[in-house]
Every structure is written in C-alpha cells, then in structure tokens.
Design a protein around this motif. Structure first.
Motif: not given
Lengths: 101, 359
Positions: A91, A95, B78, B82-85
């Motif tokens: 992920i 990004k 996800l 639009n947020i990080p894990i």
C-alpha cells in the motif's frame, strides 16, 4: 450401534506452501486454522515451519479429500491475494508511486 | 485496550458479507465522550452478487463472489477514505448471523488484514450493525426498531444494554418471501428482487387478491403466504381469473403481496410500540428501502403521534460501514476478538450482544 470401529482416514494429501518469509507463513497459518473442517470425515493439520505453511489433509474417501482440499485452496488463494495487494509495504509503495507519478 | 479519553480520532474498517452483498466501509469517530462523539463515513463501497432471474444466490457461489471481489473493494474503500493504514484502529467483520460460506470467506480476509496490519479484530453482530447505523444516520432517540431483510425479520426495542427481540418471523424472513416470489414470477434480481417487486406493485392496485394474513401475537409467519401466492401465480399462468371474474397480472400479485405482508409488519410493530410506550419507529434492513412500507408505517406512527425513521439504500441494504460503526462502538468500550476466536456463526441472536456503549 453397539461398538463403533475407529474411523480411518486412508486418503491423505500433504502440501508445503512456500511463502516469501516466516511472517507471511505465520499470518496465513493463523488466518486459515480458525475455521473448523465442516465434515467429520475430514481431518486437517496446519503448521508453519520457517517460511513454509505445512498442510496435512486426511479423509475417509478420495471424494471428501478433494472437496476439502479444493475449498482450502480457495481460501488460501484469497489469503495470498490479500497479502500481495494489501500488505502495508504494498500500500505504501502504491501511495509513493501515485505521488511521484 | 485504549480508553476514549486518550484518543480523539478513532477509525475502523468494517467488512460485511453475510448474504449476497460484499461491503467494506471506513468510519471515523471523533470526540472524547460517549455522548458528544460524532461519526463520519469516510468510505462505503459495496458490490452485489446478482443471480439470474428465477434463481436465488447459493452459498458456494456467493462465497466465491466475495473472495473474488474482496481485494478490489478494500482498495477502493482505502482510496476513497484517503487515510493511511496507521490511522486505522481496528478491523471489524460480520461474525453472524448469515450464510456460512460467505461469512467465513470475508472473515478469512479480515483476519489476514488484521495480522498483516497488526490491528485488533472486532466481531460484529449483523443485526446490531443495522440498528446502530440506523440510529447514527437518523438520530432517532428511543425508537422501536423494525429490522426487515432477506434473512431477518425482527421487532426490537432497547432495554438495559440489550437489543431485545419483541417479535419476529417464525419461519422465513419477509424479504425471503419477497425474493422467492420474485423467482416464481421470474422477475430480475438486478439490483434486487424486492426492488423490482416494489416497482411492479406500483402498476397494480386494481384488485387486492386474497392472501392469508398470518400475525400470531407479537410474531408473524410468511411461508403460508408464499405458498398461496405461488398457487395464485400458477393459476394466473393457466389463464385463471381473479375474485372479480377478471384476469389478473403479476403487478396485481406483487401489489397484493406487499399490502398483506406490510400490514402484518405494521401490526406487530404497533404492538411493540404500545408495550414499550414509544412513538418512534426506526426501519432498518434491505426491505426498509421499500417506500410503500415506509408509507404504511408512517400512517400508523402518525396516528400515535409519532414518526418513522428510515435510511436510504446506502445504509439500509447490507453494507460495510455499519459493521465498522458498530464494531468501533464496541472497541471503544474495550471489546476485541482474538484472532483464534474470530469464527463465524450462522445463528447469532440480536440480544446476545451486550450493548456496553449505551446506558
């Protein structure tokens, strides 16, 4: 029935599934061993040795063995796809790529 | 275990797949006290497995659909949020009730995410998910809840940290009655059989065909009505006439079925309202999208000086955001499901859940 002879599982299959590392093999083990086998005619043993997931299936008939193993492969394929596409590093790499691309 | 006062923003990812809808949603809770917390939907993505007209969705095919779409839907959820894990606090999944193989297929993926991302898992009761999302969206304070879907029909009221079942379908769910009748008439299942019955029913109304009315105290029964409706459909196909000597149409059948089963639901809901002393009705579940049901329920509630609360199809049809929301509420009280206990169960009563997040 007066006396039951112990059930035997003459049909068996052993799988060694290689993973890139022990972390992933262990994750697969933990995700896949939670659900019990649906049929008493099938026995399953799962373990992780280093980066290999070891799978042992035993069943009373070949048909039961095939049904159980096919189902296991479906679940395994899902676990692998989630690992390939949704792991943290994947992920993050996506990004970073989107930002620079 | 984290306490509310320590973290202002809490985020959960929720996964739903108990029937033919695969839904993944991400929710944000902000605030430091149970009463002032706000909820924001960051993403709510869903894909439905539609089977051909005249058929229903079978567990094996439905599970295969969920497996095939999980990663795709998760990535969309996800991206949309639009947020990080790192900001996600927990992974919520539907523990039950529902169909076995579909439930398990989603649970396996949820477990994998939990292990890869190192986030705790929260098992959620599907019915409680519907109720909590309905409460959050509509703001209804003390309603009687009518939960109606393809798999469930329950009249529920909250009392002392449990959602108590006051009445329910004794055999099949009202939505199941509708879905199976859609198969009899070979109505399309796209987007949903019940939706297409509703549209067809709007063309009916010339005649009300005689169907059994099966309310039994606080409960109701639908399988006898379905049998009779199927008989009438066969009669119609053979050129049979209606009660007024005129031929009748599928639209007449759909209209008559809806009027009968919805009147039954209104009756058992009203009975619960009288018991509990509430004038509010909250309708949740896929059948809650039906505008005729909302209209009939609204007329009854208005007579009692109250009103009906309903959500739109984003939330009344099965979705992942309701699982994320109900799961996060539980997580905020300290609830977690260890991965080795993250099983699924086809039977999971609504009142089995201790609603610790309410007084």
């Amino acid at each position: 029935m007066a006396t039951d002879s112990p059930v035997t599982y003459p049909c068996s299959l052993t799988l060694d599934v290689p993973f890139p590392d022990a972390r992933l093999a262990n994750a697969a083990l933990q995700a896949l061993r939670v659900d019990k086998e649906l049929s008493a005619l099938v026995q399953r043993e799962l373990s992780a040795v280093d980066s290999t997931l070891k799978v042992q299936y035993k069943a009373t008939t070949n048909r039961m063995l095939r049904v159980a193993v096919n189902s296991f492969f479906d679940s395994l394929a899902l676990v692998l796809e989630v690992m390939e596409q949704l792991d943290v590093d994947v992920i993050e790499a996506k990004k970073a790529q989107e930002k620079t691309g | 275990m984290m306490t509310l006062t320590k973290k202002h923003r809490r985020i959960a990812l929720g996964c739903e797949g108990s029937a033919n809808k695969l839904g993944i949603g991400i929710i944000l809770h902000e605030g430091t006290s149970l009463t002032t917390s706000t909820s924001t939907v960051l993403s709510n993505i869903r894909h439905t497995f539609v089977s051909p007209p005249g058929t229903g969705f079978l567990p094996k095919d439905t599970a295969a659909h969920h497996r095939a779409f999980f990663v795709r839907i998760a990535l969309q959820a996800l991206a949309s949020a639009n947020i990080p894990i790192s900001e996600i606090d927990c992974i919520c999944y539907t523990k039950g009730p529902g169909m076995g193989a579909p439930l398990t297929s989603v649970a396996i993926a949820a477990r994998t995410l939990s292990l890869l991302w190192n986030k705790p898992l929260v098992g959620v009761n599907h019915c409680v998910g519907h109720i909590e999302m309905g409460r959050a969206i509509t703001g209804a304070s003390h309603p009687v809840v009518l939960y109606v879907s393809g798999g469930n029909t329950q009249v529920i009221a909250y009392a002392e940290q449990r959602y108590r079942i006051f009445g329910e379908a004794l055999d099949i769910a009202v939505g199941n009655c509708l879905d199976r009748f859609a198969r009899t008439l070979e109505i399309s299942n796209d987007p949903a059989p019940g939706y297409n019955i509703e549209q067809l029913a709007k063309q009916g109304g010339r005649v009300l065909l005689d169907l059994p009315y099966a309310v039994k105290g606080m409960d109701c029964s639908f399988s006898g009505i379905l049998t009779r409706a199927d008989e009438l459909a066969a009669h119609m196909k053979n050129g049979g006439k209606g009660p007024d000597g005129e031929p009748f149409t599928p639209a007449d059948l759909c209209f008559s079925l809806q009027e009968t089963i919805f009147a039954m639901l209104v009756e058992i809901t009203e009975r619960a309202m009288a018991h509990v002393g509430s004038s509010q009705v909250l309708i949740v579940g896929g059948v809650g999208c039906n505008e005729r049901l909302q209209e009939m329920m609204g007329a009854m509630a208005a007579e009692r000086g109250g009103s009906v609360y309903a959500t739109d199809e984003r939330f009344c049809i099965d979705n992942g955001i309701m699982i994320a929301h109900a799961g996060l509420l539980a997580y905020e009280t300290g609830f977690e499901t260890p991965v080795e206990e993250s099983t699924c169960t086809q039977r999971f009563r609504t009142d089995e859940v201790l609603v610790k997040w309410r007084k």
